[in-house]
Design a protein around this motif. Structure first.
Motif, short mmCIF file in Angstrom:
data_model
loop_
_atom_site.label_atom_id
_atom_site.label_comp_id
_atom_site.label_asym_id
_atom_site.label_seq_id
_atom_site.Cartn_x
_atom_site.Cartn_y
_atom_site.Cartn_z
N ALA A 128 0.67 -1.28 -0.04
CA ALA A 128 0.19 0.03 0.01
C ALA A 128 0.92 1.14 0.03
O ALA A 128 2.02 1.21 0.79
CB ALA A 128 -1.00 -0.06 1.19
N SER A 129 0.36 2.18 -0.95
CA SER A 129 1.32 3.51 -0.76
C SER A 129 0.22 4.74 -0.40
O SER A 129 -1.28 4.50 -0.56
CB SER A 129 1.76 3.69 -2.11
OG SER A 129 0.93 4.13 -3.18
N TYR A 130 0.61 5.79 0.15
CA TYR A 130 -0.23 6.83 0.93
C TYR A 130 0.20 8.04 0.55
O TYR A 130 1.41 8.24 0.38
CB TYR A 130 -0.23 6.51 2.49
CG TYR A 130 -0.53 5.19 3.06
CD1 TYR A 130 -1.86 4.82 3.24
CD2 TYR A 130 0.56 4.09 3.33
CE1 TYR A 130 -2.26 3.60 3.73
CE2 TYR A 130 0.18 3.04 3.48
CZ TYR A 130 -1.11 2.70 3.99
OH TYR A 130 -1.75 1.47 4.28
N ALA A 131 -0.55 8.87 -0.04
CA ALA A 131 -0.24 10.21 -0.25
C ALA A 131 0.46 10.95 0.73
O ALA A 131 -0.05 10.95 1.91
CB ALA A 131 -1.51 10.99 -0.97
N ALA A 132 1.68 11.51 0.53
CA ALA A 132 2.36 12.32 1.63
C ALA A 132 2.69 13.36 0.90
O ALA A 132 2.68 13.81 -0.28
CB ALA A 132 3.54 11.32 1.90
N ARG A 133 2.86 14.64 1.90
CA ARG A 133 3.22 15.88 1.41
C ARG A 133 4.07 16.50 2.68
O ARG A 133 3.95 16.21 3.73
CB ARG A 133 2.28 16.62 1.01
CG ARG A 133 1.28 17.11 2.30
CD ARG A 133 0.26 17.87 1.73
NE ARG A 133 -0.44 18.61 2.92
CZ ARG A 133 -1.62 17.82 3.31
NH1 ARG A 133 -2.13 16.90 3.06
NH2 ARG A 133 -2.53 18.60 4.52
N VAL A 134 4.96 17.57 2.19
CA VAL A 134 5.66 18.19 3.14
C VAL A 134 5.15 19.60 3.27
O VAL A 134 4.98 20.26 2.05
CB VAL A 134 7.11 18.00 2.52
CG1 VAL A 134 8.02 19.15 3.53
CG2 VAL A 134 7.71 16.93 2.67
N GLU A 135 4.76 20.04 4.45
CA GLU A 135 4.56 21.52 4.56
C GLU A 135 5.12 22.23 5.80
O GLU A 135 5.30 21.50 6.84
CB GLU A 135 2.89 21.56 4.85
CG GLU A 135 1.95 21.41 3.72
CD GLU A 135 0.56 21.50 4.16
OE1 GLU A 135 -0.32 20.95 3.28
OE2 GLU A 135 0.23 21.89 5.27
N ALA A 136 5.77 23.23 5.27
CA ALA A 136 6.45 23.91 6.47
C ALA A 136 7.40 22.84 7.42
O ALA A 136 7.27 23.10 8.59
CB ALA A 136 5.59 24.55 7.55
N GLY A 137 7.95 22.11 6.74
CA GLY A 137 9.07 21.14 7.29
C GLY A 137 8.35 20.13 8.13
O GLY A 137 9.13 19.41 8.83
N GLU A 138 7.19 19.78 7.63
CA GLU A 138 6.45 18.64 8.56
C GLU A 138 5.93 17.84 7.28
O GLU A 138 5.45 18.17 6.39
CB GLU A 138 5.45 19.27 9.38
CG GLU A 138 5.65 20.09 10.23
CD GLU A 138 5.98 19.73 11.73
OE1 GLU A 138 6.21 18.45 11.97
OE2 GLU A 138 6.26 20.83 12.52
N VAL A 139 6.08 16.50 8.01
CA VAL A 139 5.79 15.35 6.86
C VAL A 139 4.05 14.96 7.10
O VAL A 139 3.93 14.58 8.22
CB VAL A 139 6.54 14.34 6.73
CG1 VAL A 139 5.98 13.22 5.74
CG2 VAL A 139 7.95 14.66 6.67
N TRP A 140 3.17 15.30 6.18
CA TRP A 140 1.83 14.68 6.43
C TRP A 140 1.64 13.71 5.38
O TRP A 140 1.98 13.52 4.30
CB TRP A 140 0.96 15.96 5.93
CG TRP A 140 1.09 17.14 6.96
CD1 TRP A 140 2.07 18.00 6.72
CD2 TRP A 140 0.25 17.53 8.02
NE1 TRP A 140 1.97 18.78 7.97
CE2 TRP A 140 0.97 18.64 8.62
CE3 TRP A 140 -0.89 16.93 8.60
CZ2 TRP A 140 -0.07 19.00 9.61
CZ3 TRP A 140 -1.60 17.37 9.70
CH2 TRP A 140 -1.02 18.78 10.18
N VAL A 141 0.91 12.41 6.12
CA VAL A 141 0.29 11.49 5.11
C VAL A 141 -0.98 11.20 5.39
O VAL A 141 -1.67 11.28 6.54
CB VAL A 141 1.46 10.01 5.74
CG1 VAL A 141 0.68 9.01 5.00
CG2 VAL A 141 2.70 10.35 5.53
N GLU A 142 -1.81 10.92 4.27
CA GLU A 142 -3.30 10.49 4.00
C GLU A 142 -3.21 8.84 4.36
O GLU A 142 -2.71 8.19 3.63
CB GLU A 142 -3.65 10.97 2.85
CG GLU A 142 -3.82 12.41 2.63
CD GLU A 142 -4.52 12.60 1.29
OE1 GLU A 142 -5.08 11.86 0.70
OE2 GLU A 142 -4.17 13.88 0.96
N VAL A 143 -3.82 8.98 5.76
CA VAL A 143 -3.92 7.37 6.07
C VAL A 143 -5.60 7.12 6.16
O VAL A 143 -6.33 8.06 6.58
CB VAL A 143 -3.27 6.95 7.33
CG1 VAL A 143 -1.86 7.06 7.05
CG2 VAL A 143 -3.77 7.99 8.37
N PRO A 144 -5.84 5.82 6.13
CA PRO A 144 -7.38 5.52 6.16
C PRO A 144 -7.56 5.53 7.63
O PRO A 144 -6.80 5.47 8.44
CB PRO A 144 -7.42 4.08 5.58
CG PRO A 144 -6.16 3.46 5.37
CD PRO A 144 -5.19 4.66 5.47
#
Ligand code: FES
Length: 102
Positions: free
Chosen positions: A86-102
């Motif tokens: 499984a892969s999950y959408a991830a992004r970096v914002e203001a030096g923090e890593v965010w991941v979309e998880v179910p």
């Protein structure tokens, strides 16, 4: 899908897979330059810990038997038999890593 902050970008070294937990899931983060990708940590072969594997560019090799994944998609590219994690959408914002998880 909700996005969760899982790490600071500074804690995800480029070229070294990093284990995090989010919503009870074990995820491996792979930093490629300033992009971060997130996949399930357990290998599709026999559950090996991908976070202990070797990252070369966008290719992540499982430490147990060497299956190799494209961290952008979770697709297994070696052996290429249609397996994936499984892969999950991830992004970096203001030096923090965010991941979309179910
Ligand atoms: S458990 Fe990952 S290659 Fe076998």
């Amino acid at each position: 899908m909700p996005a969760l902050r899982v790490a600071r970008l500074d804690d995800v070294p480029a070229g070294r897979p990093t284990l995090v937990e989010a919503n009870g899931l074990r995820l491996v983060l792979a930093r490629v330059k300033d992009d971060v990708f997130a996949c399930q940590d357990a290998c599709a072969h026999k559950g090996g810990p991908l976070s202990e594997g070797r990252l070369s560019g966008v290719r992540l090799a499982c430490p147990w038997h060497g299956w190799m994944y494209d961290v952008r998609t979770g697709e297994c590219v070696l052996p290429g038999r249609g397996h994936r994690v499984a892969s999950y959408a991830a992004r970096v914002e203001a030096g923090e890593v965010w991941v979309e998880v179910p």
